[in-house]
Scaffold this active site. Structure first.
Site, PDB file in Angstrom:
ATOM      1  N   LYS A   1     -38.683  14.229 -19.403  1.00 34.15           N
ATOM      2  CA  LYS A   1     -38.491  13.518 -20.663  1.00 34.15           C
ATOM      3  C   LYS A   1     -39.774  12.845 -21.137  1.00 34.15           C
ATOM      4  O   LYS A   1     -39.864  12.445 -22.305  1.00 34.15           O
ATOM      5  CB  LYS A   1     -37.368  12.493 -20.550  1.00 34.15           C
ATOM      6  CG  LYS A   1     -37.618  11.336 -19.602  1.00 34.15           C
ATOM      7  CD  LYS A   1     -36.405  10.440 -19.527  1.00 34.15           C
ATOM      8  CE  LYS A   1     -36.603   9.300 -18.543  1.00 34.15           C
ATOM      9  NZ  LYS A   1     -37.632   8.345 -18.982  1.00 34.15           N
ATOM     10  N   ASP A   2     -40.788  12.716 -20.273  1.00 31.38           N
ATOM     11  CA  ASP A   2     -42.053  12.090 -20.653  1.00 31.38           C
ATOM     12  C   ASP A   2     -43.050  13.091 -21.233  1.00 31.38           C
ATOM     13  O   ASP A   2     -44.130  12.686 -21.678  1.00 31.38           O
ATOM     14  CB  ASP A   2     -42.705  11.407 -19.445  1.00 31.38           C
ATOM     15  CG  ASP A   2     -41.901  10.221 -18.934  1.00 31.38           C
ATOM     16  OD1 ASP A   2     -41.175   9.615 -19.744  1.00 31.38           O
ATOM     17  OD2 ASP A   2     -41.994   9.919 -17.735  1.00 31.38           O
TER      18      ASP A   2
ATOM     19  N   ARG B   1     -34.656   4.866 -28.267  1.00 31.13           N
ATOM     20  CA  ARG B   1     -33.333   5.491 -28.334  1.00 31.13           C
ATOM     21  C   ARG B   1     -32.263   4.572 -27.771  1.00 31.13           C
ATOM     22  O   ARG B   1     -31.209   4.356 -28.388  1.00 31.13           O
ATOM     23  CB  ARG B   1     -33.368   6.820 -27.555  1.00 31.13           C
ATOM     24  CG  ARG B   1     -32.108   7.636 -27.655  1.00 31.13           C
ATOM     25  CD  ARG B   1     -31.348   7.809 -26.361  1.00 31.13           C
ATOM     26  NE  ARG B   1     -32.076   7.869 -25.146  1.00 31.13           N
ATOM     27  CZ  ARG B   1     -31.558   7.532 -23.974  1.00 31.13           C
ATOM     28  NH1 ARG B   1     -30.321   7.075 -23.900  1.00 31.13           N
ATOM     29  NH2 ARG B   1     -32.268   7.599 -22.867  1.00 31.13           N
ATOM     30  N   ARG B   2     -32.524   3.981 -26.610  1.00 28.03           N
ATOM     31  CA  ARG B   2     -31.546   3.067 -26.016  1.00 28.03           C
ATOM     32  C   ARG B   2     -31.373   1.813 -26.860  1.00 28.03           C
ATOM     33  O   ARG B   2     -30.263   1.281 -26.965  1.00 28.03           O
ATOM     34  CB  ARG B   2     -31.972   2.697 -24.593  1.00 28.03           C
ATOM     35  CG  ARG B   2     -31.831   3.840 -23.590  1.00 28.03           C
ATOM     36  CD  ARG B   2     -32.432   3.468 -22.265  1.00 28.03           C
ATOM     37  NE  ARG B   2     -32.296   4.538 -21.269  1.00 28.03           N
ATOM     38  CZ  ARG B   2     -33.113   4.701 -20.237  1.00 28.03           C
ATOM     39  NH1 ARG B   2     -34.122   3.863 -20.055  1.00 28.03           N
ATOM     40  NH2 ARG B   2     -32.934   5.699 -19.391  1.00 28.03           N
TER      41      ARG B   2
ATOM     42  N   ARG C   1     -40.736  -3.575 -20.156  1.00 28.10           N
ATOM     43  CA  ARG C   1     -41.380  -2.529 -19.372  1.00 28.10           C
ATOM     44  C   ARG C   1     -41.272  -2.918 -17.907  1.00 28.10           C
ATOM     45  O   ARG C   1     -40.813  -3.998 -17.566  1.00 28.10           O
ATOM     46  CB  ARG C   1     -42.866  -2.410 -19.757  1.00 28.10           C
ATOM     47  CG  ARG C   1     -43.156  -1.952 -21.168  1.00 28.10           C
ATOM     48  CD  ARG C   1     -42.982  -0.448 -21.344  1.00 28.10           C
ATOM     49  NE  ARG C   1     -43.754   0.321 -20.394  1.00 28.10           N
ATOM     50  CZ  ARG C   1     -45.052   0.615 -20.503  1.00 28.10           C
ATOM     51  NH1 ARG C   1     -45.736   0.163 -21.528  1.00 28.10           N
ATOM     52  NH2 ARG C   1     -45.658   1.361 -19.594  1.00 28.10           N
TER      53      ARG C   1
ATOM     54  N   ARG D   1     -37.079  -4.583 -13.133  1.00 24.69           N
ATOM     55  CA  ARG D   1     -36.045  -4.662 -14.180  1.00 24.69           C
ATOM     56  C   ARG D   1     -34.740  -5.207 -13.603  1.00 24.69           C
ATOM     57  O   ARG D   1     -34.086  -6.046 -14.219  1.00 24.69           O
ATOM     58  CB  ARG D   1     -35.832  -3.284 -14.808  1.00 24.69           C
ATOM     59  CG  ARG D   1     -37.051  -2.779 -15.558  1.00 24.69           C
ATOM     60  CD  ARG D   1     -36.759  -1.463 -16.255  1.00 24.69           C
ATOM     61  NE  ARG D   1     -37.985  -0.886 -16.797  1.00 24.69           N
ATOM     62  CZ  ARG D   1     -38.051  -0.112 -17.872  1.00 24.69           C
ATOM     63  NH1 ARG D   1     -36.944   0.188 -18.521  1.00 24.69           N
ATOM     64  NH2 ARG D   1     -39.199   0.382 -18.291  1.00 24.69           N
TER      65      ARG D   1
ATOM     66  N   CYS E   1     -39.303  13.876 -38.493  1.00 24.77           N
ATOM     67  CA  CYS E   1     -38.376  12.815 -38.109  1.00 24.77           C
ATOM     68  C   CYS E   1     -38.808  12.228 -36.784  1.00 24.77           C
ATOM     69  O   CYS E   1     -38.824  12.925 -35.780  1.00 24.77           O
ATOM     70  CB  CYS E   1     -36.960  13.377 -37.991  1.00 24.77           C
ATOM     71  SG  CYS E   1     -35.737  12.150 -37.519  1.00 24.77           S
TER      72      CYS E   1
END
Length: 335
Positions: A85-86, A133-134, A151, A157, A246
């Site tokens: 995904k990166d 997105r989140r 981050r 986290r 987009c």
């Protein structure tokens, strides 16, 4: 390959984070069994590791991959392992994604102290995430909550929730699984039908040079899972098509079943107040895409490339999203 090359360890370039080291270690162990050679991890510092600005400000796509790819092209390592995904959708000249191992859980999870579901959080509850997105999804599903742009690694986290600084954080299920850390917080899995995730989430990409030794490419091909490759190729095709006009937060998740692929994709307005989505099933026609070929997809019937066909499905979905107004969900400054 000469005898000396067979004896030389395969150098695997990886980011220094605990998660990157863990997922690279899984690939290294599997590759050692296949190749009969030792795999040595080569830690590399990327911009994403040193720049602590928000991902929404510096752009998450590519900031973790650029320095690693430079190292690969410069001969500092033989292969790379990325969180798929990166990776930007455009493959640099001279490099190839040689394997996409079996995908892990693609879902997001909410971690909280008391197990309150995300949509039931009290007004003003603080939810941590750095993903645009989140952020849009939280604002849509839990509009009373306050999103905190964060981050940091998984441990830090979770620590901000344990300390009471945050009420919840949203993380990838695959990352929690791969790192194997003990989680004492309450866990809520978010269903992909209502909460689709980033293209490629849960998947790894093993990258090498296009002119890598045939023996190395053959060993890497044995790590490849074709159903995973086809699914993520559809997802990345959607992302590629949307990038033309987009830049809104978006999600795409595809599943290959038999001779068809189902793809669920959503483009969100940054604040989450609007979205445009599609949930479609497309045929993978026999004789056009065959799922029993070799790991690199080269054994497609009638000379058709299944990866090319999967990408075209993704591009087609992106065009339909744009036709429905997906480009209008972002401001001119974000385009």
């Amino acid at each position: 390959m000469t005898t000396s090359n067979r004896q030389r360890p395969i150098r695997l370039g990886t980011r220094r984070s605990a998660l990157a080291q863990a997922q690279s270690g899984h690939v290294a162990t599997a590759l050692e069994k296949i190749s009969g050679r030792k795999v040595e991890l080569i830690p590399i510092v990327s911009e994403g590791d040193t720049n602590r600005a928000s991902l929404s400000e510096i752009g998450g796509m590519g900031i973790f991959a650029t320095r690693l790819r430079e190292a690969l092209l410069n001969g500092e390592c033989d292969i790379l392992v990325h969180s798929l995904k990166d990776l930007p959708t455009a493959e640099p000249d001279g490099l190839v994604i040689a394997a996409t191992p079996v995908r892990e859980d693609a879902r997001d999870v909410v971690l909280s102290r008391d197990g309150t579901p995300l949509h039931e959080l009290r007004p003003g509850a603080k939810v941590g995430t750095g993903s645009p997105r989140r952020i849009a999804q939280v604002r849509r599903h839990a509009p009373r909550a306050e999103v905190v742009d964060i981050r940091g690694n998984i441990g830090s986290r979770m620590g901000r929730v344990e300390s009471g600084e945050l009420d919840a954080v949203i993380l990838a299920a695959a990352g929690l699984s791969r790192i194997g850390s003990e989680v004492t917080l309450a866990r809520e899995e978010l269903d992909l039908a209502e909460w689709p995730t980033a293209p490629g989430q849960g998947s790894l990409a093993v990258e090498t040079t296009a002119d890598a030794p045939a023996e190395l490419l053959a060993a890497l091909a044995e790590l490849d899972d074709e159903a995973t490759r086809l699914a993520i190729t559809v997802e990345r095709g959607v992302l590629e098509g949307l990038e033309a006009g987009c830049q809104a937060p978006m999600a795409a998740h595809a599943v290959v079943t038999g001779e068809s692929v189902r793809v669920r994709t959503v483009v969100y307005a940054p604040e989450g107040e609007r979205r445009i989505g599609l949930d479609v099933t497309e045929p993978l026609r026999r004789g056009y895409i065959r799922l029993n070929g070799s790991g690199n997809g080269a054994d497609a019937a009638d000379g058709a490339d299944p990866n090319h066909a999967a990408r075209e499905i993704g591009l087609s979905v992106a065009r339909r999203l744009l036709d429905q107004g997906a480009a209008g969900l972002v401001s001119r400054e974000q385009s």
